[in-house]
Design a protein around this motif. Structure first.
Motif, mmCIF file in Angstrom:
data_model
loop_
_atom_site.group_PDB
_atom_site.id
_atom_site.type_symbol
_atom_site.label_atom_id
_atom_site.label_comp_id
_atom_site.label_asym_id
_atom_site.label_seq_id
_atom_site.Cartn_x
_atom_site.Cartn_y
_atom_site.Cartn_z
ATOM 1 N N HIS A 36 14.372 -26.580 24.336
ATOM 2 C CA HIS A 36 13.827 -25.737 23.209
ATOM 3 C C HIS A 36 12.151 -25.843 23.291
ATOM 4 C CE1 HIS A 36 12.486 -24.645 19.104
ATOM 5 N NE2 HIS A 36 12.689 -23.530 19.480
ATOM 6 N N ILE A 37 11.893 -27.130 23.058
ATOM 7 C CA ILE A 37 10.536 -27.220 22.726
ATOM 8 C C ILE A 37 9.880 -27.141 24.007
ATOM 9 C CG2 ILE A 37 8.868 -28.946 22.459
ATOM 10 C CD1 ILE A 37 10.690 -30.455 20.713
ATOM 11 N N ARG A 38 10.342 -27.455 25.188
ATOM 12 C CA ARG A 38 9.551 -26.990 26.356
ATOM 13 C C ARG A 38 9.564 -25.529 26.778
ATOM 14 N NH1 ARG A 38 12.902 -29.961 29.690
ATOM 15 N NH2 ARG A 38 11.338 -31.835 29.338
ATOM 16 N N LYS A 39 10.531 -24.867 26.047
ATOM 17 C CA LYS A 39 10.221 -23.131 26.213
ATOM 18 C C LYS A 39 9.203 -22.713 25.581
ATOM 19 C CE LYS A 39 13.475 -21.388 28.979
ATOM 20 N NZ LYS A 39 13.281 -20.454 30.170
ATOM 21 N N ILE A 40 9.239 -23.134 24.103
ATOM 22 C CA ILE A 40 8.185 -22.594 23.194
ATOM 23 C C ILE A 40 6.958 -23.373 23.448
ATOM 24 C CG2 ILE A 40 10.228 -22.313 21.334
ATOM 25 C CD1 ILE A 40 9.036 -24.765 20.080
ATOM 26 N N ALA A 41 6.883 -24.424 23.689
ATOM 27 C CA ALA A 41 5.409 -25.010 23.884
ATOM 28 C C ALA A 41 4.723 -24.357 25.262
ATOM 29 C CB ALA A 41 5.476 -26.489 23.695
ATOM 30 N N THR A 42 5.579 -24.472 26.033
ATOM 31 C CA THR A 42 5.102 -23.744 27.568
ATOM 32 C C THR A 42 4.311 -22.315 27.302
ATOM 33 O OG1 THR A 42 6.638 -25.132 28.634
ATOM 34 C CG2 THR A 42 5.532 -23.340 29.901
ATOM 35 N N ASP A 107 7.306 -22.538 16.661
ATOM 36 C CA ASP A 107 8.793 -22.006 16.562
ATOM 37 C C ASP A 107 9.627 -22.921 15.839
ATOM 38 O OD1 ASP A 107 10.791 -20.102 16.857
ATOM 39 O OD2 ASP A 107 11.320 -21.306 18.481
ATOM 40 N N GLY A 108 9.128 -23.543 14.586
ATOM 41 C CA GLY A 108 10.118 -24.417 13.724
ATOM 42 C C GLY A 108 9.945 -25.889 14.253
ATOM 43 N N VAL A 109 9.039 -26.311 15.116
ATOM 44 C CA VAL A 109 8.900 -27.724 15.659
ATOM 45 C C VAL A 109 7.483 -28.074 15.087
ATOM 46 C CG1 VAL A 109 8.844 -29.320 17.349
ATOM 47 C CG2 VAL A 109 10.363 -27.249 17.322
ATOM 48 N N MET A 110 7.321 -29.340 14.495
ATOM 49 C CA MET A 110 6.096 -29.650 13.914
ATOM 50 C C MET A 110 5.519 -30.918 14.768
ATOM 51 S SD MET A 110 4.994 -31.014 10.195
ATOM 52 C CE MET A 110 5.522 -29.588 9.337
ATOM 53 N N VAL A 119 1.892 -40.384 16.982
ATOM 54 C CA VAL A 119 2.252 -39.006 17.188
ATOM 55 C C VAL A 119 3.663 -38.714 16.763
ATOM 56 C CG1 VAL A 119 1.986 -36.859 18.258
ATOM 57 C CG2 VAL A 119 0.680 -38.858 18.862
ATOM 58 N N TRP A 120 3.958 -37.847 15.937
ATOM 59 C CA TRP A 120 5.367 -37.585 15.712
ATOM 60 C C TRP A 120 5.757 -36.134 16.064
ATOM 61 C CZ3 TRP A 120 2.327 -40.551 12.914
ATOM 62 C CH2 TRP A 120 2.941 -41.909 12.377
ATOM 63 N N ALA A 121 7.060 -35.895 16.343
ATOM 64 C CA ALA A 121 7.545 -34.472 16.428
ATOM 65 C C ALA A 121 8.629 -34.263 15.457
ATOM 66 C CB ALA A 121 7.901 -34.068 17.974
ATOM 67 N N MET A 122 8.382 -33.095 14.689
ATOM 68 C CA MET A 122 9.713 -33.143 13.611
ATOM 69 C C MET A 122 10.096 -31.703 13.533
ATOM 70 S SD MET A 122 8.288 -35.077 10.299
ATOM 71 C CE MET A 122 7.862 -37.093 10.602
ATOM 72 N N ASP A 123 11.440 -31.640 13.310
ATOM 73 C CA ASP A 123 11.889 -30.389 12.847
ATOM 74 C C ASP A 123 11.303 -29.723 11.509
ATOM 75 O OD1 ASP A 123 13.427 -28.036 11.639
ATOM 76 O OD2 ASP A 123 15.180 -28.879 12.812
ATOM 77 N N ALA A 124 10.563 -28.875 11.433
ATOM 78 C CA ALA A 124 9.507 -28.347 10.603
ATOM 79 C C ALA A 124 10.358 -27.893 9.436
ATOM 80 C CB ALA A 124 8.768 -27.231 11.061
ATOM 81 N N ARG A 125 11.844 -27.611 9.465
ATOM 82 C CA ARG A 125 12.693 -27.219 8.261
ATOM 83 C C ARG A 125 13.108 -28.259 7.825
ATOM 84 N NH1 ARG A 125 16.709 -24.144 12.033
ATOM 85 N NH2 ARG A 125 16.415 -26.248 12.782
ATOM 86 N N THR A 126 13.193 -29.604 8.142
ATOM 87 C CA THR A 126 13.939 -30.510 7.524
ATOM 88 C C THR A 126 13.206 -31.701 7.493
ATOM 89 O OG1 THR A 126 14.964 -31.360 9.793
ATOM 90 C CG2 THR A 126 16.195 -29.435 8.438
ATOM 91 N N THR A 562 0.384 -23.793 6.502
ATOM 92 C CA THR A 562 1.781 -22.808 6.243
ATOM 93 C C THR A 562 2.118 -22.218 7.567
ATOM 94 O OG1 THR A 562 2.531 -21.220 4.780
ATOM 95 C CG2 THR A 562 0.277 -20.853 5.680
ATOM 96 N N TYR A 563 3.362 -21.934 7.487
ATOM 97 C CA TYR A 563 4.172 -21.522 8.677
ATOM 98 C C TYR A 563 5.488 -20.995 8.112
ATOM 99 C CZ TYR A 563 6.126 -26.090 8.165
ATOM 100 O OH TYR A 563 6.990 -27.147 7.654
ATOM 101 N N GLU A 564 6.284 -20.235 9.372
ATOM 102 C CA GLU A 564 7.472 -19.494 8.809
ATOM 103 C C GLU A 564 8.439 -19.907 9.888
ATOM 104 O OE1 GLU A 564 7.877 -15.435 6.934
ATOM 105 O OE2 GLU A 564 8.295 -15.182 9.123
ATOM 106 N N VAL A 565 9.771 -20.396 9.281
ATOM 107 C CA VAL A 565 10.872 -20.773 10.305
ATOM 108 C C VAL A 565 12.171 -19.942 9.489
ATOM 109 C CG1 VAL A 565 12.012 -22.450 11.538
ATOM 110 C CG2 VAL A 565 9.690 -22.946 10.386
#
Ligand code: CA
Length: 737
Positions: A36-42, A107-110, A119-126, A562-565
């Motif tokens: 998923h991250i590869r798709k959205i970040a690419t 797309d919901g990844v922070m 550096v951290w990658a997190m689920d932006a919803r949780t 601020t962002y939306e998911v």
């Protein structure tokens, strides 16, 4: 291929209600999975960055868009429902030191950076961690840092993240799994550069500056190929050794504004350590250039000169790094008045005509509106108290106040201070109100020209080479002050709503801490900021009234996003007290671990426990040092320690209060200070910079301070007593010579 990725991203973004993304090929990815991250970040490419305003759910770059306006059109959270805003989740990071960064969200990844370039990658919803990277900052380089172990942000492009590191490296990180693609050194070996600022992406290039003006750096920005890390171009902000060819032609012109040889031998300064902005239509990259080294122009460039391109905004062609135009905010800077502060691009109506402008509130206290097509001055006025000028001439050149250059051997209280009427915490430009909101600071500082600052023997390549660190307490600073100046010790922060058309404050709110976090504004009239007291406030943008407030336990130096998911709007702030601004103010009774806080309407998250204030007891250790030794100890302290640790006994910083260590620490001072045995905690090795005799005096000063604070000595009596001892030490040194 490219088309299908874009298509799948569009599908992804439109399907907010489900927990997975459907690609055009029909694959379903769980949000936050590597695929998923590869798709959205690419999919984050030039068009997506240019059109960031059409993509409000994400936060794709440091300033949200290329205009860097930090303004969001998300409209779910409003003035009328903000009372229902509550914690969605909080994540403790188990780090001390400051969290200054602006996170990125796609797309919901922070993604965000923290102390020591973690550096951290997190689920932006949780807040659930997806990956974590520690790229191993080289702690031997701690000594090159002026201002703590912080990092202000990442850049994202075509599947990868980019980060400038404290030790001068630039790294490319695979956004999908946190692995490092490439890792290059951007600064000369053995020189005292560092990087804290966020890289910017322009047309396949990653652009990065650096810091270290006070430590002998020569400023430049460099563009690297995002794919390979190969250098594309480099622009130097100040001329180098005149016996060698100029690296680019405009440096020959710039060199005419400098005198003598001192500047290029010392590096000259002019580091680009924070702000950049980009106008894709004009194809211009704007960089903010820092102060000169040394601070005093008479020492740096004897006989004067504007010293280009110090304290300037410079426009470059990002294709080749070539100079296009410049606007200098502080000609011949002598006060550390950097123009590295936040640059915002906007199109605003002035005198009936729409103008493409660039706006900046640099350290010198003036708010500038500049024509960004050609660098033409439009207007400026002061947004904080200032006394270094009597105004601006019609070309936007400051008219210096008599004595402002402190060349007469007297002490002059100058406002703003070297910390600036505004420092790096970002502003926001709100498109509804047409106003710029600025986290400002009112503060004056004593400047004086000293023989020791002019003595080449005094040059350690460090801050001590500068003329204003208020480190000679016995100078009659107050008596020489400008009667119009504010009381030197009185200082305050102020959140200011500034009208860039009329150049007037529309409203302002005084704040307890002098330096507070960065700003965010929304189309629904919310103005959002964390402050030095640890309060996270959502204000009414029309008057500054607080609509909702959360106590987040530690002072805040980060900037909200601020962002939306999945159809829900979130607000996130990183909280962790530290960095340079943190040394200036006691924030709260206790510094908690760095924490990410995320809010949404009707959030049901649990706030982490707020621990009671704690202070280590003052040391009971004493010695029978002479007045001169204690005074010399203060000289050592003011050269090496005060900028991180603050005055002993006051507990004013995120770093340890030196009067409250354990006996074991004092007994191991030589090892800790000279050999760096605590370097993992951030305390640099100072071998070759400090002697064992000096450390002995330093301890005497600290023990004396612990005794004075413990006895409840009046602060003015304490300062006077230290001043007398310092005078005695300096007199003794003169006699020895
Ligand atoms: Ca500086």
């Amino acid at each position: 291929m490219k088309k299908s990725i874009l298509y799948s991203l569009l599908l992804c973004v439109s399907i907010f209600i489900v927990n997975s993304c459907q690609t055009s090929e029909g694959e379903a990815f769980v949000k936050g999975s590597a695929d998923h991250i590869r798709k959205i970040a690419t999919a984050v490419d030039d068009q997506m960055l240019i059109n960031a305003d059409n993509n409000q759910g994400n936060w794709l770059s440091y300033g949200r868009n290329y205009q860097e306006d930090r303004y969001s059109k998300l409209d779910q959270i409003t003035k009328s429902n903000v009372d229902q805003l509550n914690l969605a989740w909080a994540k403790e990071l188990n780090v001390s030191k400051g969290l200054q960064a602006t996170p990125l969200v796609v797309d919901g990844v922070m993604f965000f950076s923290g102390p020591f370039n973690q550096v951290w990658a997190m689920d932006a919803r949780t807040g659930e961690q997806i990956w974590y990277l520690d790229p191993q900052f080289d702690h031997d380089k701690n000594i090159n840092l002026c201002c703590g172990f912080t990092n202000r942000g990442l850049a994202m492009y075509k599947g990868n993240l980019f980060m400038g590191m404290l030790d001068g490296r630039l790294i490319s990180i695979d956004a999908a799994d946190g692995s490092i693609n490439w890792d290059i050194m951007t600064v000369p070996k053995g020189e005292r550069y560092s990087i804290t600022g966020a890289p910017r992406i322009v047309d396949g290039k990653v652009i990065i500056g650096n810091g270290g003006a006070e430590l002998g750096a020569r400023g430049y920005v460099t563009a690297y190929d995002t794919e390979t890390g190969d250098q594309e171009w480099r622009f130097y902000t100040v001329p180098g050794d005149p016996s060698k060819p100029y690296e680019h032609p405009d440096l020959e012109e710039a060199a005419k504004t400098w005198n003598g040889d001192e500047y290029w031998k010392q590096g000259g300064g002019g580091t680009v350590w924070d702000a950049m902005a980009y106008d894709p239509e004009l194809n211009l990259l704007y960089i903010g250039v820092g102060n000169g080294a040394h601070w005093d122009r008479e020492w740096r460039s004897p006989g004067g000169g504007d010293n280009l391109y110090l304290s300037s905004i410079v426009a470059l062609n990002p294709d080749d790094g070539s100079y296009q135009w410049h606007y200098q905010t502080t000609p011949g800077d002598s006060w550390d008045y950097t123009a590295t502060q936040h640059i915002i691009l906007a199109d605003i109506e002035i005198d009936g005509a729409e103008r493409k402008v660039l706006m900046q509130a640099p350290k010198n206290g003036y708010f500038y509106v500049i024509d960004r097509t050609n660098g033409e001055y439009i207007s400026a006025d002061n947004f904080v108290y200032q006394n270094w000028t009597t105004g601006m001439d019609e070309n936007g050149r400051p008219i210096e106040a008599p004595g402002a250059r402190y060349l007469d051997g007297q002490t002059h209280w100058i406002a703003p201070s070297s910390h600036g009427g505004h420092n790096w915490p970002p502003m926001t430009y709100n498109h509804e109100t047409g106003l710029v909101y600025i986290p400002t600071a009112n503060q004056a500082e004593p400047f004086v020209r000293t023989k020791s600052a002019l003595d080449p023997g005094a040059l350690g390549g460090g801050f001590e080479a500068n003329v204003s660190l208020n480190n000679k307490l016995y100078w009659p600073a107050v008596m020489d002050s400008d009667p119009a100046a504010p009381p030197p010790m009185s200082q305050s922060g102020r959140l200011v709503a500034w009208n860039p058309v009329t150049q007037k404050e529309e409203w302002g709110v005084d704040q307890v801490g002098i330096y507070n976090g960065g700003l965010l504004s929304t189309t629904t009239g919310l103005l959002i900021q964390g402050d030095a007291e640890g309060m996270f406030s959502i204000r009414n943008i029309d008057n500054g009234n607080v609509l909702k407030q959360f106590d987040l336990r530690s002072g805040i130096v980060g900037s909200p996003i601020t962002y939306e998911v999945d159809g829900e709007q979130y607000i996130t702030i990183l909280v962790g007290w530290g960095g340079y601004l943190a040394k200036l103010h006691k924030h709260v009774g206790r510094i908690h671990t760095g924490t990410v806080y995320t809010f949404k309407l009707n959030g049901t998250g649990t706030f982490p426990e707020k621990l009671p204030p704690h202070e280590q007891p003052l040391t009971a250790m004493r010695d029978d040092a002479s007045h001169e030794a204690i005074g010399e100890g203060f000289n050592v302290f003011s050269r090496f320690c005060i900028s991180c640790h603050g005055m002993p006994g006051t507990g004013h910083t995120a770093t340890p209060d030196l009067a409250r260590s354990t006996d074991a620490v004092y007994n191991n001072y030589n090892d800790i200070i000279i050999n760096g045995t605590l370097s993992e905690l951030g305390m640099p090795a100072m071998k070759g910079l400090i002697t064992e005799d000096e450390i002995k005096d330093l301890k005497s000063f600290i023990f004396y301070s612990a005794e004075a604070v413990g006895d409840g000595m009046d602060p003015m009596a304490y300062i006077t007593s230290i001043a007398e001892k310092q005078y005695a030490a300096d007199q003794a040194a003169v006699i020895k010579d």
